[in-house]
Scaffold this active site. Structure first.
Site, short mmCIF file in Angstrom:
data_model
loop_
_atom_site.label_atom_id
_atom_site.label_comp_id
_atom_site.label_asym_id
_atom_site.label_seq_id
_atom_site.Cartn_x
_atom_site.Cartn_y
_atom_site.Cartn_z
N MET A 115 0.89 -0.94 5.70
CA MET A 115 1.62 -2.21 5.74
C MET A 115 3.06 -1.95 6.17
SD MET A 115 0.28 -3.87 2.18
CE MET A 115 -1.48 -3.91 1.80
N HIS A 152 -10.29 3.91 2.05
CA HIS A 152 -9.65 2.81 2.79
C HIS A 152 -8.15 2.95 2.66
CE1 HIS A 152 -9.55 -1.24 4.55
NE2 HIS A 152 -8.62 -1.54 3.68
N ASP A 201 -4.57 1.42 3.44
CA ASP A 201 -3.90 0.16 3.78
C ASP A 201 -2.48 0.41 4.26
OD1 ASP A 201 -5.65 -1.42 1.15
OD2 ASP A 201 -5.73 -1.95 3.27
N HIS A 220 -6.65 0.74 7.88
CA HIS A 220 -6.51 -0.71 8.07
C HIS A 220 -5.05 -0.98 8.40
CE1 HIS A 220 -6.65 -4.86 5.83
NE2 HIS A 220 -6.45 -5.01 7.12
N ASP A 226 -12.64 -7.18 2.10
CA ASP A 226 -11.46 -6.47 1.61
C ASP A 226 -10.56 -7.42 0.82
OD1 ASP A 226 -8.85 -4.64 3.40
OD2 ASP A 226 -9.31 -4.85 1.28
N SER A 257 -9.71 1.52 -1.88
CA SER A 257 -8.42 1.38 -1.18
C SER A 257 -7.35 2.12 -1.97
CB SER A 257 -8.03 -0.09 -1.08
OG SER A 257 -6.63 -0.18 -0.84
N MET A 307 -10.96 -10.46 5.68
CA MET A 307 -10.07 -10.41 4.52
C MET A 307 -10.53 -11.47 3.52
SD MET A 307 -8.03 -7.96 4.99
CE MET A 307 -7.10 -8.28 3.49
N MET A 349 -2.15 -3.20 8.90
CA MET A 349 -1.55 -4.52 8.69
C MET A 349 -0.10 -4.42 9.14
SD MET A 349 -3.27 -5.31 5.00
CE MET A 349 -3.58 -3.57 4.68
C1 DX5 Z 1 -4.83 -6.15 0.77
C2 DX5 Z 1 -5.51 -4.85 1.19
C3 DX5 Z 1 -6.73 -4.59 0.38
C4 DX5 Z 1 -6.40 -4.37 -1.06
C5 DX5 Z 1 -7.59 -4.57 -1.90
O1 DX5 Z 1 -3.88 -6.49 1.72
O2 DX5 Z 1 -5.89 -4.92 2.54
O3 DX5 Z 1 -7.41 -3.43 0.86
O4 DX5 Z 1 -5.90 -3.08 -1.26
O5 DX5 Z 1 -7.17 -4.51 -3.21
P1 DX5 Z 1 -8.06 -5.10 -4.40
O6 DX5 Z 1 -9.41 -4.46 -4.25
O7 DX5 Z 1 -7.32 -4.67 -5.62
O8 DX5 Z 1 -8.09 -6.59 -4.20
ZN ZN Z 2 -7.30 -3.19 3.42
#
Ligand code: DX5
Ligand code: ZN
Length: 214
Positions: free
Chosen positions: A36, A32, A34, A65, A175, A7, A136, A67
């Site tokens: 947000m 990956h 993320d 992903h 994840d 990620s 998650m 969010m």
């Molecule tokens: C959290 C993200 C994850 C996160 C994982 O909201 O969706 O993808 O980046 O990070 P680690 O592997 O550091 O827990």
């Molecule tokens: Zn993620």
């Protein structure tokens, strides 16, 4: 074969393209991404412009992903930017069947993500349309959090649910909090796509870090 998807949330944002190229060369299978929005989750990362900027740095699958609230508003822009697959949260989509249809009509595999407290029953009427389910294993928003151990029972229940429905070829992605300790636990429980942010990007030797998850 386990798919390892670093990620970029934990990557160096000042040199994101270089970091993406580095983990590509270190053996990552997917990237990956993320996304947000600071509303659905209490953090704000990046949008389609950044995805487009890093696209030329690797040919690896961009596993986006979302969010974000109202993900349907940005699906076309992420497709245009170079997303190879898109996952939306069931919790952000009152019209989930329509949103999954949007992703598939754009020609991309569609995933649905569930937060730790969202029951598997949220998948009952959509799972047959999916290529992947993302469970998650932390509360979404930040990297470096602790793995939620209750996720293992949920993971086993999901794998059983998919097998019962003849969907054993479906990807199960986990994840959050995935590292060399939790990776064997989630693989054993049925996950085949492992997202890891801090476990990879905080390490100097990314190749060893990725290998430690397989
Ligand atoms: C959290 C993200 C994850 C996160 C994982 O909201 O969706 O993808 O980046 O990070 P680690 O592997 O550091 O827990
Ligand atoms: Zn993620």
């Amino acid at each position: 074969m386990t798919i390892i998807a670093p990620s970029i949330l934990s990557a160096n944002f000042a040199a994101l393209g270089e970091d993406v190229k580095d983990v590509d060369q270190a053996g990552a299978d997917w990237i990956h991404i993320d996304v947000m929005d600071g509303h659905y989750v209490p953090n704000l990362t990046f949008g389609p412009l950044v995805v487009g900027a890093i696209r030329p740095y690797t040919k690896l699958t961009f596993d986006v992903h979302l969010m974000i609230e109202r993900p349907e508003n940005l699906i076309p822009a992420f497709v245009e930017a170079g997303a190879d697959r898109i996952t939306v949260h069931a919790e952000t989509c009152p019209h989930l069947h329509r949103v999954v249809g949007m992703i598939k009509e754009a020609g991309l595999p569609a995933g649905v993500a569930l937060n730790p407290s969202t029951p598997l029953s949220a998948l009952d009427c959509i799972v047959d349309e999916l290529d992947m389910v993302l469970l998650m294993t932390v509360n979404p928003g930040f990297g470096g959090q602790k793995f939620i151990t209750q996720s293992l029972a949920k993971l086993k229940a999901l794998r059983a649910m998919l097998d019962t429905r003849g969907l054993n070829g479906m990807n199960i992605q986990v994840d959050g909090g995935i590292n060399a300790v939790t990776a064997p636990l989630v693989r054993e429980a049925g996950a085949n796509v492992l997202v890891a942010g801090s476990a990879v990007f905080t390490e100097q030797d990314r190749r060893a870090a990725i290998a430690s998850l397989r």
